[in-house]
Write a protein that holds these residues in place. Structure first.
Motif, short mmCIF file in Angstrom:
data_model
loop_
_atom_site.label_atom_id
_atom_site.label_comp_id
_atom_site.label_asym_id
_atom_site.label_seq_id
_atom_site.Cartn_x
_atom_site.Cartn_y
_atom_site.Cartn_z
N GLY A 178 32.35 -54.36 17.54
CA GLY A 178 30.99 -54.00 17.91
C GLY A 178 30.33 -53.35 16.71
O GLY A 178 30.35 -53.87 15.60
N PRO A 179 29.77 -52.16 16.89
CA PRO A 179 29.18 -51.46 15.74
C PRO A 179 30.22 -50.71 14.91
O PRO A 179 29.90 -50.18 13.84
CB PRO A 179 28.20 -50.49 16.39
N TRP A 180 31.45 -50.64 15.39
CA TRP A 180 32.48 -49.85 14.72
C TRP A 180 33.30 -50.72 13.77
O TRP A 180 33.41 -51.92 13.94
CB TRP A 180 33.42 -49.21 15.76
N ARG A 181 33.90 -50.06 12.79
CA ARG A 181 34.84 -50.73 11.90
C ARG A 181 35.99 -49.78 11.59
O ARG A 181 35.83 -48.56 11.56
CB ARG A 181 34.17 -51.17 10.60
N LEU A 182 37.15 -50.37 11.37
CA LEU A 182 38.36 -49.60 11.10
C LEU A 182 38.31 -49.02 9.69
O LEU A 182 37.92 -49.70 8.74
CB LEU A 182 39.59 -50.49 11.25
N LEU A 183 38.71 -47.76 9.57
CA LEU A 183 38.80 -47.10 8.27
C LEU A 183 40.26 -47.07 7.82
O LEU A 183 41.16 -46.78 8.62
CB LEU A 183 38.28 -45.67 8.35
N ALA A 184 40.49 -47.34 6.56
CA ALA A 184 41.82 -47.16 6.00
C ALA A 184 42.09 -45.67 5.81
O ALA A 184 41.16 -44.85 5.77
CB ALA A 184 41.94 -47.91 4.67
N THR A 185 43.36 -45.32 5.71
CA THR A 185 43.70 -43.91 5.53
C THR A 185 43.11 -43.35 4.24
O THR A 185 42.82 -42.16 4.16
CB THR A 185 45.22 -43.74 5.51
N THR A 186 42.92 -44.21 3.25
CA THR A 186 42.33 -43.76 1.99
C THR A 186 40.84 -43.47 2.12
O THR A 186 40.27 -42.82 1.25
CB THR A 186 42.54 -44.83 0.91
N GLU A 187 40.22 -43.94 3.20
CA GLU A 187 38.78 -43.73 3.40
C GLU A 187 38.49 -42.60 4.38
O GLU A 187 37.34 -42.16 4.47
CB GLU A 187 38.13 -45.01 3.93
N ALA A 188 39.48 -42.17 5.12
CA ALA A 188 39.24 -41.21 6.21
C ALA A 188 39.86 -39.86 5.95
O ALA A 188 40.15 -39.12 6.89
CB ALA A 188 39.78 -41.79 7.53
N GLY A 189 40.05 -39.51 4.70
CA GLY A 189 40.75 -38.27 4.38
C GLY A 189 40.07 -37.02 4.91
O GLY A 189 40.66 -36.24 5.68
N ASP A 190 38.79 -36.79 4.54
CA ASP A 190 38.11 -35.57 4.97
C ASP A 190 37.83 -35.58 6.46
O ASP A 190 37.85 -34.53 7.11
CB ASP A 190 36.82 -35.38 4.18
N ALA A 191 37.59 -36.76 7.04
CA ALA A 191 37.35 -36.83 8.48
C ALA A 191 38.63 -36.49 9.25
O ALA A 191 38.59 -35.77 10.26
CB ALA A 191 36.86 -38.22 8.87
N GLN A 192 39.77 -36.99 8.80
CA GLN A 192 41.03 -36.67 9.46
C GLN A 192 41.37 -35.19 9.33
O GLN A 192 41.87 -34.58 10.28
CB GLN A 192 42.16 -37.52 8.88
N ALA A 193 41.09 -34.61 8.18
CA ALA A 193 41.36 -33.19 8.00
C ALA A 193 40.51 -32.34 8.93
O ALA A 193 41.00 -31.37 9.53
CB ALA A 193 41.11 -32.80 6.54
N GLN A 194 39.23 -32.69 9.09
CA GLN A 194 38.36 -31.94 9.99
C GLN A 194 38.79 -32.13 11.44
O GLN A 194 38.77 -31.17 12.23
CB GLN A 194 36.91 -32.40 9.80
N ALA A 195 39.18 -33.35 11.80
CA ALA A 195 39.63 -33.59 13.17
C ALA A 195 40.89 -32.80 13.48
O ALA A 195 41.03 -32.22 14.57
CB ALA A 195 39.89 -35.09 13.37
N ALA A 196 41.82 -32.74 12.53
CA ALA A 196 43.05 -31.97 12.74
C ALA A 196 42.74 -30.49 12.92
O ALA A 196 43.33 -29.82 13.79
CB ALA A 196 44.00 -32.19 11.57
N ALA A 197 41.82 -29.97 12.13
CA ALA A 197 41.46 -28.55 12.26
C ALA A 197 40.79 -28.27 13.60
O ALA A 197 41.07 -27.24 14.25
CB ALA A 197 40.54 -28.15 11.11
N ASP A 198 39.92 -29.16 14.05
CA ASP A 198 39.24 -28.94 15.33
C ASP A 198 40.18 -29.06 16.51
O ASP A 198 40.04 -28.35 17.51
CB ASP A 198 38.08 -29.94 15.47
N VAL A 199 41.15 -29.96 16.42
CA VAL A 199 42.11 -30.11 17.51
C VAL A 199 42.98 -28.87 17.64
O VAL A 199 43.24 -28.38 18.75
CB VAL A 199 42.98 -31.37 17.28
N LEU A 200 43.43 -28.33 16.52
CA LEU A 200 44.25 -27.12 16.57
C LEU A 200 43.44 -25.91 17.02
O LEU A 200 44.02 -24.92 17.48
CB LEU A 200 44.86 -26.86 15.19
N ALA A 201 42.12 -25.98 16.88
CA ALA A 201 41.28 -24.87 17.32
C ALA A 201 41.06 -24.86 18.82
O ALA A 201 40.46 -23.92 19.34
CB ALA A 201 39.93 -24.92 16.60
#
Length: 336
Positions: A178-201
């Motif tokens: 649809g409007p979404w596309r898969l990100l490789a791990t090399t493209e999602a570094g800062d987003a994954q870091a922010q998601a991990a911090a928010d989940v632990l919060a």
């Protein structure tokens, strides 16, 4: 006695030295110039000229800050979490996130590797070490190594696969969900870091540390158009011109998914085992929006404000010169 020891350890240091350093530097550098000008032009004119010179220098400095995004900067771009969905993305608070299929509705990365026949993906995620490659290992050690490699192959994520063999995930349609596309791990570094911090919060999610979950995949939509694959020089030039000329910034969303892992005992002195997701645990989707920040706002305000003050001081000096010239003409005409 203990109270005295505690009081002795307290200190009051309001950083007076830092304040005095700035004040002294300002007085010495600005004051010395003002003093030299004042001895030749008088206090009022020296003050106007020195202030105008300072504001002119601030315009140049602020322009450099504004151009390069340095100096007195504002908030940098970051990801802001707007929704944490547990389980079904169809119940997400963001309408666009409901268009993204759930993780269990798509083939696993290992299934994509097996069905693709791609040599790069197979060599990376569908091969096992052999006795010829490891002649020093015993049969039991080789079996354990092969079991660990097979486990690693089976638990890879789609984002990890996209980082190695993008064509495999693209052929599976993961580039256009649809409007979404898969990100490789090399493209999602800062987003994954922010998601991990928010989940632990959020302790209600049940995650105490990063060892309690495994990051799965990341998807994105919106934002400025990306550069196409294998671009030539003209593609790069056209992409740079069109993106630079774009006044508005389309909203960009990213979804980072993670899932709880199985509890595994760690033997003393050994490396921790590979994290394996617990199929009974729901997939947690962290929905984020890109906050562009305001890095250049402060430099822009400094530049514009300094320019206005500089122009006002220059106009004041101009008015003063006109009055002085007018009085000089009056004096010369009265003598005649």
């Amino acid at each position: 006695m203990e109270a005295l020891v505690m009081l002795a350890g307290l200190a009051w240091d309001p950083e007076i030295r830092g304040i005095l350093t700035v004040v002294t530097g300002f007085v010495v550098l600005m004051g010395s110039i003002w003093l030299i000008v004042a001895t030749n032009s008088g206090i009022r004119l020296a003050t106007l000229m020195s202030a105008a010179a300072l504001m002119g220098w601030m315009v140049i400095l602020g322009s450099a800050w504004w151009m390069y995004g340095s100096g007195w900067k504002g908030d940098a771009p970051s990801w802001k979490t707007i929704d944490i969905n547990v389980g079904d993305l169809g119940a997400s608070g963001l309408m666009e996130a409901r268009l993204l299929p759930n993780s269990d509705e798509m083939p696993t990365a290992y299934e994509l590797v097996v069905a693709s026949g791609d040599p790069t993906a197979i060599s990376e995620f569908n091969t096992l070490p052999t006795a010829g490659e490891n002649p020093d290992l015993s049969v039991d050690e080789l079996t354990a190594l092969q079991a660990d490699r097979q486990l690693r192959n089976e638990i890879i994520t789609r984002s990890e696969l996209a980082a190695v063999a993008r064509n495999v995930t693209d052929d599976a349609g993961l580039r256009e969900l649809g409007p979404w596309r898969l990100l490789a791990t090399t493209e999602a570094g800062d987003a994954q870091a922010q998601a991990a911090a928010d989940v632990l919060a959020h302790p209600d999610l049940g995650f105490v540390s990063s060892a309690d979950y495994k990051l799965l995949d990341a998807y994105t939509m919106g934002g400025k158009p990306a550069l196409q694959d294998d671009p030539n020089r003209w593609d790069r030039i056209r992409h740079w011109i069109t993106n630079s000329a774009r006044i508005t910034h389309p909203t960009r969303y990213t979804v980072v998914q993670l899932q709880g892992v199985l509890d595994q005992e760690v033997a003393p002195g050994e490396a921790p085992p590979r994290p394996v997701v617990d199929p009974e645990e729901p997939v947690v989707s962290v929905v984020m929006v890109r906050d562009l920040g305001w890095v250049r706002l402060r430099p822009a305000l400094v530049t514009i404000g300094s320019l206005l003050v500089f122009l006002a001081l220059c106009y004041w000096l101009h008015v003063r010169d006109r009055e002085l010239m007018e009085r000089r003409r009056e004096f010369e005409s009265s003598k005649a």
